[in-house]
Design a protein around this motif. Sequence first.
Motif, PDB file in Angstrom:
ATOM      1  N   THR A   1     -11.186  14.625  -0.439  1.00 19.49           N
ATOM      2  CA  THR A   1     -10.255  15.318   0.451  1.00 19.49           C
ATOM      3  C   THR A   1      -8.879  15.257  -0.189  1.00 19.49           C
ATOM      4  N   SER A   2      -8.195  16.389  -0.273  1.00 21.75           N
ATOM      5  CA  SER A   2      -6.856  16.413  -0.861  1.00 21.75           C
ATOM      6  C   SER A   2      -5.837  16.031   0.199  1.00 21.75           C
ATOM      7  N   ILE A   3      -5.440  14.770   0.200  1.00 25.09           N
ATOM      8  CA  ILE A   3      -4.482  14.289   1.185  1.00 25.09           C
ATOM      9  C   ILE A   3      -3.129  14.984   1.023  1.00 25.09           C
ATOM     10  N   GLY A   4      -2.781  15.329  -0.221  1.00 27.01           N
ATOM     11  CA  GLY A   4      -1.493  15.979  -0.461  1.00 27.01           C
ATOM     12  C   GLY A   4      -1.366  17.318   0.250  1.00 27.01           C
ATOM     13  N   ILE A   5      -2.388  18.153   0.122  1.00 32.19           N
ATOM     14  CA  ILE A   5      -2.353  19.492   0.723  1.00 32.19           C
ATOM     15  C   ILE A   5      -2.385  19.396   2.250  1.00 32.19           C
ATOM     16  N   THR A   6      -3.310  18.589   2.786  1.00 36.33           N
ATOM     17  CA  THR A   6      -3.422  18.461   4.237  1.00 36.33           C
ATOM     18  C   THR A   6      -2.158  17.878   4.843  1.00 36.33           C
ATOM     19  N   ALA A   7      -1.617  16.841   4.230  1.00 30.92           N
ATOM     20  CA  ALA A   7      -0.417  16.194   4.763  1.00 30.92           C
ATOM     21  C   ALA A   7       0.767  17.143   4.771  1.00 30.92           C
ATOM     22  N   LYS A   8       0.883  17.968   3.721  1.00 32.26           N
ATOM     23  CA  LYS A   8       2.004  18.909   3.665  1.00 32.26           C
ATOM     24  C   LYS A   8       1.894  19.937   4.801  1.00 32.26           C
TER      25      LYS A   8
ATOM     26  N   SER B   1       4.242  16.919 -12.384  1.00 33.80           N
ATOM     27  CA  SER B   1       3.329  17.245 -11.286  1.00 33.80           C
ATOM     28  C   SER B   1       2.791  15.976 -10.634  1.00 33.80           C
ATOM     29  N   GLU B   2       2.398  14.994 -11.444  1.00 35.80           N
ATOM     30  CA  GLU B   2       1.901  13.735 -10.912  1.00 35.80           C
ATOM     31  C   GLU B   2       2.999  12.984 -10.169  1.00 35.80           C
ATOM     32  N   LEU B   3       4.222  13.034 -10.694  1.00 38.78           N
ATOM     33  CA  LEU B   3       5.343  12.433  -9.977  1.00 38.78           C
ATOM     34  C   LEU B   3       5.559  13.129  -8.638  1.00 38.78           C
ATOM     35  N   GLY B   4       5.352  14.449  -8.630  1.00 37.58           N
ATOM     36  CA  GLY B   4       5.524  15.223  -7.410  1.00 37.58           C
ATOM     37  C   GLY B   4       4.594  14.765  -6.305  1.00 37.58           C
ATOM     38  N   VAL B   5       3.323  14.534  -6.625  1.00 35.84           N
ATOM     39  CA  VAL B   5       2.378  14.118  -5.587  1.00 35.84           C
ATOM     40  C   VAL B   5       2.643  12.672  -5.165  1.00 35.84           C
ATOM     41  N   ILE B   6       3.174  11.847  -6.074  1.00 31.82           N
ATOM     42  CA  ILE B   6       3.561  10.483  -5.712  1.00 31.82           C
ATOM     43  C   ILE B   6       4.723  10.515  -4.720  1.00 31.82           C
ATOM     44  N   ILE B   7       5.722  11.360  -4.988  1.00 34.65           N
ATOM     45  CA  ILE B   7       6.852  11.502  -4.073  1.00 34.65           C
ATOM     46  C   ILE B   7       6.382  12.058  -2.729  1.00 34.65           C
ATOM     47  N   LEU B   8       5.467  13.018  -2.776  1.00 32.48           N
ATOM     48  CA  LEU B   8       4.942  13.619  -1.544  1.00 32.48           C
ATOM     49  C   LEU B   8       4.282  12.562  -0.667  1.00 32.48           C
TER      50      LEU B   8
ATOM     51  N   PRO C   1       6.944  20.956  -5.448  1.00 29.21           N
ATOM     52  CA  PRO C   1       6.441  22.293  -5.833  1.00 29.21           C
ATOM     53  C   PRO C   1       5.764  22.319  -7.195  1.00 29.21           C
ATOM     54  N   VAL C   2       6.185  21.440  -8.103  1.00 25.87           N
ATOM     55  CA  VAL C   2       5.551  21.387  -9.430  1.00 25.87           C
ATOM     56  C   VAL C   2       4.086  21.020  -9.271  1.00 25.87           C
ATOM     57  N   PHE C   3       3.799  20.084  -8.370  1.00 37.79           N
ATOM     58  CA  PHE C   3       2.420  19.661  -8.134  1.00 37.79           C
ATOM     59  C   PHE C   3       1.566  20.812  -7.619  1.00 37.79           C
ATOM     60  N   PHE C   4       2.011  21.490  -6.568  1.00 38.18           N
ATOM     61  CA  PHE C   4       1.194  22.531  -5.952  1.00 38.18           C
ATOM     62  C   PHE C   4       1.031  23.745  -6.865  1.00 38.18           C
ATOM     63  N   VAL C   5       2.091  24.132  -7.562  1.00 34.99           N
ATOM     64  CA  VAL C   5       1.988  25.266  -8.474  1.00 34.99           C
ATOM     65  C   VAL C   5       1.051  24.930  -9.630  1.00 34.99           C
ATOM     66  N   CYS C   6       1.112  23.698 -10.118  1.00 30.35           N
ATOM     67  CA  CYS C   6       0.230  23.304 -11.221  1.00 30.35           C
ATOM     68  C   CYS C   6      -1.232  23.276 -10.794  1.00 30.35           C
ATOM     69  N   VAL C   7      -1.503  22.852  -9.562  1.00 31.77           N
ATOM     70  CA  VAL C   7      -2.884  22.886  -9.058  1.00 31.77           C
ATOM     71  C   VAL C   7      -3.405  24.321  -9.095  1.00 31.77           C
ATOM     72  N   GLY C   8      -2.580  25.263  -8.632  1.00 38.82           N
ATOM     73  CA  GLY C   8      -2.986  26.668  -8.670  1.00 38.82           C
ATOM     74  C   GLY C   8      -3.096  27.207 -10.081  1.00 38.82           C
TER      75      GLY C   8
ATOM     76  N   GLY D   1       0.969  31.250  -5.692  1.00 37.04           N
ATOM     77  CA  GLY D   1       1.936  31.499  -6.757  1.00 37.04           C
ATOM     78  C   GLY D   1       1.518  30.845  -8.057  1.00 37.04           C
ATOM     79  N   GLY D   2       0.956  29.622  -7.956  1.00 36.23           N
ATOM     80  CA  GLY D   2       0.462  28.946  -9.146  1.00 36.23           C
ATOM     81  C   GLY D   2      -0.690  29.677  -9.792  1.00 36.23           C
ATOM     82  N   VAL D   3      -1.596  30.208  -8.973  1.00 38.68           N
ATOM     83  CA  VAL D   3      -2.731  30.982  -9.511  1.00 38.68           C
ATOM     84  C   VAL D   3      -2.217  32.196 -10.283  1.00 38.68           C
ATOM     85  N   LEU D   4      -1.205  32.870  -9.738  1.00 42.53           N
ATOM     86  CA  LEU D   4      -0.696  34.088 -10.372  1.00 42.53           C
ATOM     87  C   LEU D   4      -0.014  33.813 -11.703  1.00 42.53           C
ATOM     88  N   VAL D   5       0.716  32.702 -11.800  1.00 43.41           N
ATOM     89  CA  VAL D   5       1.426  32.418 -13.058  1.00 43.41           C
ATOM     90  C   VAL D   5       0.563  31.630 -14.027  1.00 43.41           C
TER      91      VAL D   5
END
Length: 469
Positions: free
Chosen positions: A197-204, A130-137, A345-352, A74-78
């Motif tokens: 390694t993206s710990i955020g993506i794998t952990a989710k 987005s950075e706050l999002g990955v900190i919360i994650l 979601p802000v973090f993951f969409v922004c990565v895309g 979804g992030g890639v598309l927008v």
Amino acid sequence: MTDLVYWNWIASKSWLTPIVAAATESEVDVEAESGSLILAGVLLSLVIVYFASKLGGEICARIDLPPVLGELVGGVLVGVSAFNLLVFPESGCTADDSLIISFLQQTAGLTPEATPHVFASYSEVISLLSELGVIILLFEIGLESDLKELIRVGPQAAIVAVVGVVAPFAMGTAGLVYVFDVPVIPAIFAGAALTATSIGITAKVLAEIGQLSSEEGQIIIGAAVLDDILGIVVLAVVASLVKTGEIQITNVVYLILSAGVFLIGSIVIGRLISPLIVGLVNEMKTRGQVLLTGLSFAFTLAYIANVIQLEAILGAFAAGLILAETDKRKELEEQVIPVADILVPVFFVCVGAKTDVGVLNPTIPSNREGLAIAAFLIVVAIIGKVITGFTLFGNGEINKLAIGVGMIPRGEVGLVFAGVGSASGALSEATEAAIIVMVIVTTFVAPPFLRLVFKEPEEAKETPATTEN
């Protein structure tokens, strides 16, 4: 003549007073206009983020794929690759590329003078969210993890992390130098990007498939945390090499020592003061005492990690591990979920959104060399991480393939390497494009593969039981 003296001289000339006043008034008007429209840009961006994340997540959930993959798509598309609804200056975009800016110009009266300031400001706010999002994650992941289990699998995680850094770095650097004739420094930089390694993506993904607390899941998380530390050291070493032409040993030693001292020290001290934190929470009479105290603790450790040149997410993860050992764990987990639903979601969409898949277009001649190098980097990136699980000898019951697959996604971490390399001027366009393609592919293929390799052993276990009945 200094600026202050110059403007005092200007002000002393009565015939220039109307001109100075008009210029000052114009600046004030631009700032006043920008204030409200920056908020409007942030609000529109969040609407786009939430729409993209839910649409992509729901589609993936219905076809048995991890929802986080849908958020990335979804992030890639927008983002910069498609509709240009959510674009950022650091991706090389300008205000003219943003459809949000066009919408504000047409509906809110945004003037050309205020446009650059509004675009830069609301983009920075979204990046910070987005950075706050990955900190919360990572705080949430820490709460869901078992510190005793992480300590138990610590030696195994260390082996996986070290192999996962050394193997792809060595294979990638050597291949680029001797097969593709890439200069040594860009080759080292590309090899370094393979270590992340993206710990955020794998952990989710692990949390979504219910494998976060499994032995494999804890090894992956522990190894990913160590990967982040080693990745920071590698990035610092390579950046130093690019700037000075030599490696500063003192900087490397400082990073290694600070990372070790911070992680061990924060956990040891945190376990000592956690009873005081719980006692303080129990004495509070106002609402939100558990959540706000927990977040304050997480943000404090994240701040300390950031100040000593580590990743803030390591501090948040450590805070989660510490508070997970208190009797407030369950209550805090439940209260953090709505906050995570807002920011993660802000973090993951922004990565895309920041990922430009245009570098995959083979019809553009300048992309072809990059695609050839990218194909090599992708193979090395996958093999270099998959083999890590098979270095754990004498653990027959562990799903070794799942551990290796869990280490594959590079995500935002790989993009950081590419960004630093690009900013330093060390990377050619072809090499930079190759790194971006590698990040894209590893980020998107890992979630479905991870779900697949975890599902197969479960099905294998169920088959004998069914036969016996």
